[in-house]
Scaffold this motif. Structure first.
Motif, PDB file in Angstrom:
ATOM      1  N   THR A   1       0.862  -1.200   0.000  1.00  0.00           N
ATOM      2  CA  THR A   1       0.000   0.000   0.000  1.00  0.00           C
ATOM      3  C   THR A   1       0.884   1.231   0.000  1.00  0.00           C
ATOM      4  OG1 THR A   1      -1.534  -1.175   1.432  1.00  0.00           O
ATOM      5  CG2 THR A   1      -1.873   1.189   1.227  1.00  0.00           C
ATOM      6  N   THR A   2       0.648   2.124  -0.935  1.00  0.00           N
ATOM      7  CA  THR A   2       1.326   3.418  -0.870  1.00  0.00           C
ATOM      8  C   THR A   2       0.359   4.376  -0.181  1.00  0.00           C
ATOM      9  OG1 THR A   2       2.477   2.896  -2.889  1.00  0.00           O
ATOM     10  CG2 THR A   2       2.533   5.198  -2.202  1.00  0.00           C
ATOM     11  N   ALA A   3       0.559   4.555   1.110  1.00  0.00           N
ATOM     12  CA  ALA A   3      -0.381   5.367   1.893  1.00  0.00           C
ATOM     13  C   ALA A   3      -0.208   6.849   1.593  1.00  0.00           C
ATOM     14  CB  ALA A   3      -0.180   5.112   3.383  1.00  0.00           C
ATOM     15  N   VAL A   4       1.044   7.272   1.368  1.00  0.00           N
ATOM     16  CA  VAL A   4       1.323   8.670   1.016  1.00  0.00           C
ATOM     17  C   VAL A   4       2.304   8.643  -0.151  1.00  0.00           C
ATOM     18  CG1 VAL A   4       2.263  10.880   1.839  1.00  0.00           C
ATOM     19  CG2 VAL A   4       0.984   9.420   3.403  1.00  0.00           C
ATOM     20  N   ASN A   5       1.990   9.438  -1.176  1.00  0.00           N
ATOM     21  CA  ASN A   5       2.714   9.314  -2.431  1.00  0.00           C
ATOM     22  C   ASN A   5       3.300  10.661  -2.881  1.00  0.00           C
ATOM     23  OD1 ASN A   5       3.655   8.460  -4.864  1.00  0.00           O
ATOM     24  ND2 ASN A   5       1.716   7.566  -5.556  1.00  0.00           N
ATOM     25  N   ASP A   6       4.583  10.857  -2.640  1.00  0.00           N
ATOM     26  CA  ASP A   6       5.303  12.035  -3.133  1.00  0.00           C
ATOM     27  C   ASP A   6       4.608  13.351  -2.753  1.00  0.00           C
ATOM     28  OD1 ASP A   6       7.386  13.327  -4.359  1.00  0.00           O
ATOM     29  OD2 ASP A   6       6.468  13.296  -6.339  1.00  0.00           O
ATOM     30  N   LEU A   7       4.384  13.513  -1.468  1.00  0.00           N
ATOM     31  CA  LEU A   7       3.661  14.693  -0.981  1.00  0.00           C
ATOM     32  C   LEU A   7       4.619  15.871  -0.771  1.00  0.00           C
ATOM     33  CD1 LEU A   7       0.853  15.654   0.147  1.00  0.00           C
ATOM     34  CD2 LEU A   7       1.725  15.049   2.394  1.00  0.00           C
ATOM     35  N   ASN A   8       4.244  17.013  -1.324  1.00  0.00           N
ATOM     36  CA  ASN A   8       5.026  18.243  -1.145  1.00  0.00           C
ATOM     37  C   ASN A   8       4.108  19.331  -0.592  1.00  0.00           C
ATOM     38  OD1 ASN A   8       7.763  17.763  -2.454  1.00  0.00           O
ATOM     39  ND2 ASN A   8       6.343  16.998  -3.994  1.00  0.00           N
ATOM     40  N   VAL A   9       4.405  19.794   0.606  1.00  0.00           N
ATOM     41  CA  VAL A   9       3.588  20.861   1.212  1.00  0.00           C
ATOM     42  C   VAL A   9       4.486  21.745   2.063  1.00  0.00           C
ATOM     43  CG1 VAL A   9       1.615  21.406   2.684  1.00  0.00           C
ATOM     44  CG2 VAL A   9       1.636  19.245   1.490  1.00  0.00           C
ATOM     45  N   THR A  10       4.257  23.050   2.009  1.00  0.00           N
ATOM     46  CA  THR A  10       4.916  23.963   2.950  1.00  0.00           C
ATOM     47  C   THR A  10       3.843  24.587   3.827  1.00  0.00           C
ATOM     48  OG1 THR A  10       6.701  24.424   1.426  1.00  0.00           O
ATOM     49  CG2 THR A  10       6.333  26.051   3.160  1.00  0.00           C
ATOM     50  N   ILE A  11       4.010  24.435   5.131  1.00  0.00           N
ATOM     51  CA  ILE A  11       3.044  25.019   6.066  1.00  0.00           C
ATOM     52  C   ILE A  11       3.704  26.244   6.675  1.00  0.00           C
ATOM     53  CG2 ILE A  11       1.547  24.562   8.031  1.00  0.00           C
ATOM     54  CD1 ILE A  11       2.206  21.509   7.425  1.00  0.00           C
ATOM     55  N   GLU A  12       3.154  27.394   6.368  1.00  0.00           N
ATOM     56  CA  GLU A  12       3.782  28.636   6.824  1.00  0.00           C
ATOM     57  C   GLU A  12       3.719  28.765   8.342  1.00  0.00           C
ATOM     58  OE1 GLU A  12       2.237  32.088   4.744  1.00  0.00           O
ATOM     59  OE2 GLU A  12       2.239  30.797   2.961  1.00  0.00           O
ATOM     60  N   ASP A  13       4.732  29.447   8.872  1.00  0.00           N
ATOM     61  CA  ASP A  13       4.824  29.671  10.308  1.00  0.00           C
ATOM     62  C   ASP A  13       3.528  30.293  10.842  1.00  0.00           C
ATOM     63  OD1 ASP A  13       5.821  30.025  12.846  1.00  0.00           O
ATOM     64  OD2 ASP A  13       6.640  32.005  12.375  1.00  0.00           O
ATOM     65  N   GLY A  14       3.015  29.727  11.913  1.00  0.00           N
ATOM     66  CA  GLY A  14       1.865  30.330  12.589  1.00  0.00           C
ATOM     67  C   GLY A  14       0.527  30.072  11.928  1.00  0.00           C
ATOM     68  N   THR A  15       0.481  29.198  10.914  1.00  0.00           N
ATOM     69  CA  THR A  15      -0.801  28.969  10.238  1.00  0.00           C
ATOM     70  C   THR A  15      -1.360  27.587  10.580  1.00  0.00           C
ATOM     71  OG1 THR A  15       0.240  28.058   8.258  1.00  0.00           O
ATOM     72  CG2 THR A  15      -0.169  30.430   8.292  1.00  0.00           C
ATOM     73  N   LEU A  16      -2.638  27.412  10.234  1.00  0.00           N
ATOM     74  CA  LEU A  16      -3.291  26.125  10.466  1.00  0.00           C
ATOM     75  C   LEU A  16      -3.596  25.479   9.119  1.00  0.00           C
ATOM     76  CD1 LEU A  16      -6.052  25.390  13.058  1.00  0.00           C
ATOM     77  CD2 LEU A  16      -6.122  24.377  10.801  1.00  0.00           C
ATOM     78  N   LEU A  17      -3.035  24.293   8.928  1.00  0.00           N
ATOM     79  CA  LEU A  17      -3.280  23.554   7.693  1.00  0.00           C
ATOM     80  C   LEU A  17      -4.294  22.452   7.953  1.00  0.00           C
ATOM     81  CD1 LEU A  17      -1.939  22.995   4.665  1.00  0.00           C
ATOM     82  CD2 LEU A  17      -1.311  20.897   5.835  1.00  0.00           C
TER      83      LEU A  17
END
Ligand code: ATP
Length: 499
Positions: A23-39
């Motif tokens: 199972t590929t549960a997560v596949n090549d994920l790219n995310v930037t979560i900015e300082d102080g924010t809610l994703l």
């Protein structure tokens, strides 16, 4: 603390003997979560949200890819060294302990390494330094928080304490003043007074250190006679622990229940205790795994608001996992929608709704859900059944498409006299809900089995049976029949696609 997720992949090996594939549960994920924010990490069950969260926390290790907290690569760092606070859906409080002891628990065996004079004094000195050298920044934060976001003065003091990592009664006192109404001289006078108060305390500390045969350098570090710093590992003192517990309890507003056992609290209050427990160590990152799913509808709404407030006040970078689109829309600064381990879209909540980049995202967001029709492109025009809906330069080749129209995308007034952008639907039921009217409709071109649901103004005259509805162009999306990717119409523009 900014979080950067680079090419993150998690594969779980299958079992060939039992015919279970990898199972590929997560596949090549790219995310930037900015300082102080809610994703908000949003997607259906099994799409890889929790696996992503556990990799950020360090509880699961990635097969490939990297995770960065600011400038630090934490990909292979143990969970306890990452500075994270985790909250699960089932709170996981200790039932035999009071609320106070539950919140205190993460601090009990916490070692602090100190080679400086007492942390309180260092915090106070940091604070004074902040006020002397970063007054402009603090004033602008004050303007933003107290006047724009309308948070209370004491909440602002807590926010500053989190932001600059200073927790002292002095910070509470100083930040509770209206700094903006003071002249720089006045601020200096306050600071000077605080320094004088401090000097007394420092003198006592110096005396204690001298008795042990050590000294203090100008950075208030304890040094030996050769000038080498003396690190000292110790537990937090009872007073330091109490200050942290009280501070966090105030932040999540459970200070009235500290003596109770978890069973004597409502679900929402228990979840707040769990949040307090995650925050008490002042983590760099807060990770929430479906924290509201055990609560009833009313408490879910209330606790959601609470989490938002706490996140705003602390300015702590937060990842919130949910499969509930409404929840994600209302709480997040940014949403990542996932499907089978792949990021489908990343955008601000309104953008994901207004500008979905594929059929999956369009169907996943919105309540009532988007209505989907089978359509076709023919000679530059879009047809649903026999009705020509619109022409567009984007319709380059003839092909099958899906047409998504939001429930609020239908009009039935003089617009229906126009030849184009009109769809005939069979209205089978009419429900008035105050200002709006909800119509259940049928159409041979409908995709799937759910009834077509549309919302129109209740003053509009509509009867059961065949009705002509005009379509609002901004509420209609066309998707490729094969790839299900959006074909943006002229004027709708391209939208956030996977990097
Ligand atoms: P839910 O909302 O139901 O919790 P999710 O989006 O959080 O779902 P994950 O729990 O991350 O999904 O799971 C993603 C995929 O990985 C699923 O197909 C799941 O079956 C699989 N998976 C998760 N953990 C393991 C494991 N330890 N071994 C094998 N497969 C796993």
């Amino acid at each position: 603390m900014e979080i950067r997720i680079k090419h993150l992949t998690k594969r779980f090996p299958g079992n060939p003997k039992k015919n279970i594939p990898d199972t590929t549960a997560v596949n090549d994920l790219n995310v930037t979560i900015e300082d102080g924010t809610l994703l908000g990490l949003l997607g259906p069950s099994g799409c890889g949200k929790s696996t992503t969260l556990y990799m950020i926390s360090g509880l699961k290790s990635p097969t490939e890819g990297e995770i960065w907290f600011g400038d630090e690569d934490v990909t292979h760092l143990a969970p306890e060294k990452r500075g994270i606070g985790l909250v699960f859906q089932n709170y996981a409080l200790y039932p035999h302990m009071t609320v106070y002891d539950n919140v205190k628990f993460p601090l009990t065996n916490l070692n602090v390494v100190r080679n400086k004079v007492s942390q309180t004094i260092i915090d106070d000195l940091t604070l004074i330094d902040l006020l002397e050298h970063h007054l402009d920044e603090i004033l602008s934060l004050e303007k933003e928080s107290v006047y724009k976001d309308k948070i209370s003065r004491s909440a602002f003091a807590r926010k500053m304490a989190f932001r600059f990592h200073v927790v002292t009664s002095l910070s509470q006192r100083l930040f509770s003043y209206r700094l903006d109404t003071m002249s720089p001289e006045e601020v200096k006078t306050r600071v000077k007074k605080a320094i004088d108060d401090l000097n007394g305390e420092i003198k006592t500390e110096k005396e204690k250190i001298r008795k042990k045969g050590f000294m203090l350098n100008e950075k208030y570090e304890i040094i030996d006679k050769l000038g080498n710093p003396i690190p000292e590992k110790r537990h937090l003192t009872k007073d330091e622990i109490d200050a942290l517990v009280q501070e966090t309890a105030r932040l999540v507003q459970i200070n009235d229940y500290l003596d109770r056992k978890p069973s004597e609290l409502s679900g929402g209050q228990q979840q707040r205790v769990a949040i307090a427990r995650a925050l008490v160590k002042k983590p760099r990152v807060l990770l929430l795994d479906e924290p509201l799913s055990n609560l009833d509808a009313r408490l879910r709404l209330q606790t959601r608001e609470e989490i938002r407030r706490i996140q705003r006040e602390t300015g702590i970078t937060t990842v919130f996992v949910t499969h509930d689109q409404e929840e994600a829309m209302s709480i997040s600064d940014k949403i990542v929608v996932m499907k089978q381990g792949v990021k489908m879209q990343e955008d601000a909540p309104q953008e994901v709704y207004r500008n979905p980049n594929c059929l999956f995202v369009a169907k996943f967001l919105g309540n009532p859900p988007i209505n989907v029709f089978k359509g076709r492109l023919e000679k530059g025009a879009l047809y649903i059944g026999d009705e020509k809906i619109t022409e567009d330069p984007a319709f380059k080749e003839d092909k099958k498409v899906y047409v998504g129209i939001r429930p609020e995308g239908f009009l039935c007034d003089e617009h229906t006299k126009e030849k184009d952008k009109v769809l005939t639907l069979n209205v089978t039921a009419i429900q008035t809900m105050g200002r709006d009217m909800s119509l259940l409709c049928e159409s041979e071109a409908k995709e799937g089995t759910a009834a077509i649901k549309i919302i129109v103004d209740s003053e509009i005259k509509v009867g059961l049976g065949m009705n002509r509805f005009a379509i609002r162009p901004s509420k209609m999306f066309v998707f490729d029949g094969e790839t299900e990717e959006r074909i943006p119409l002229e004027g709708q523009g391209a939208n956030g696609k996977q990097e």
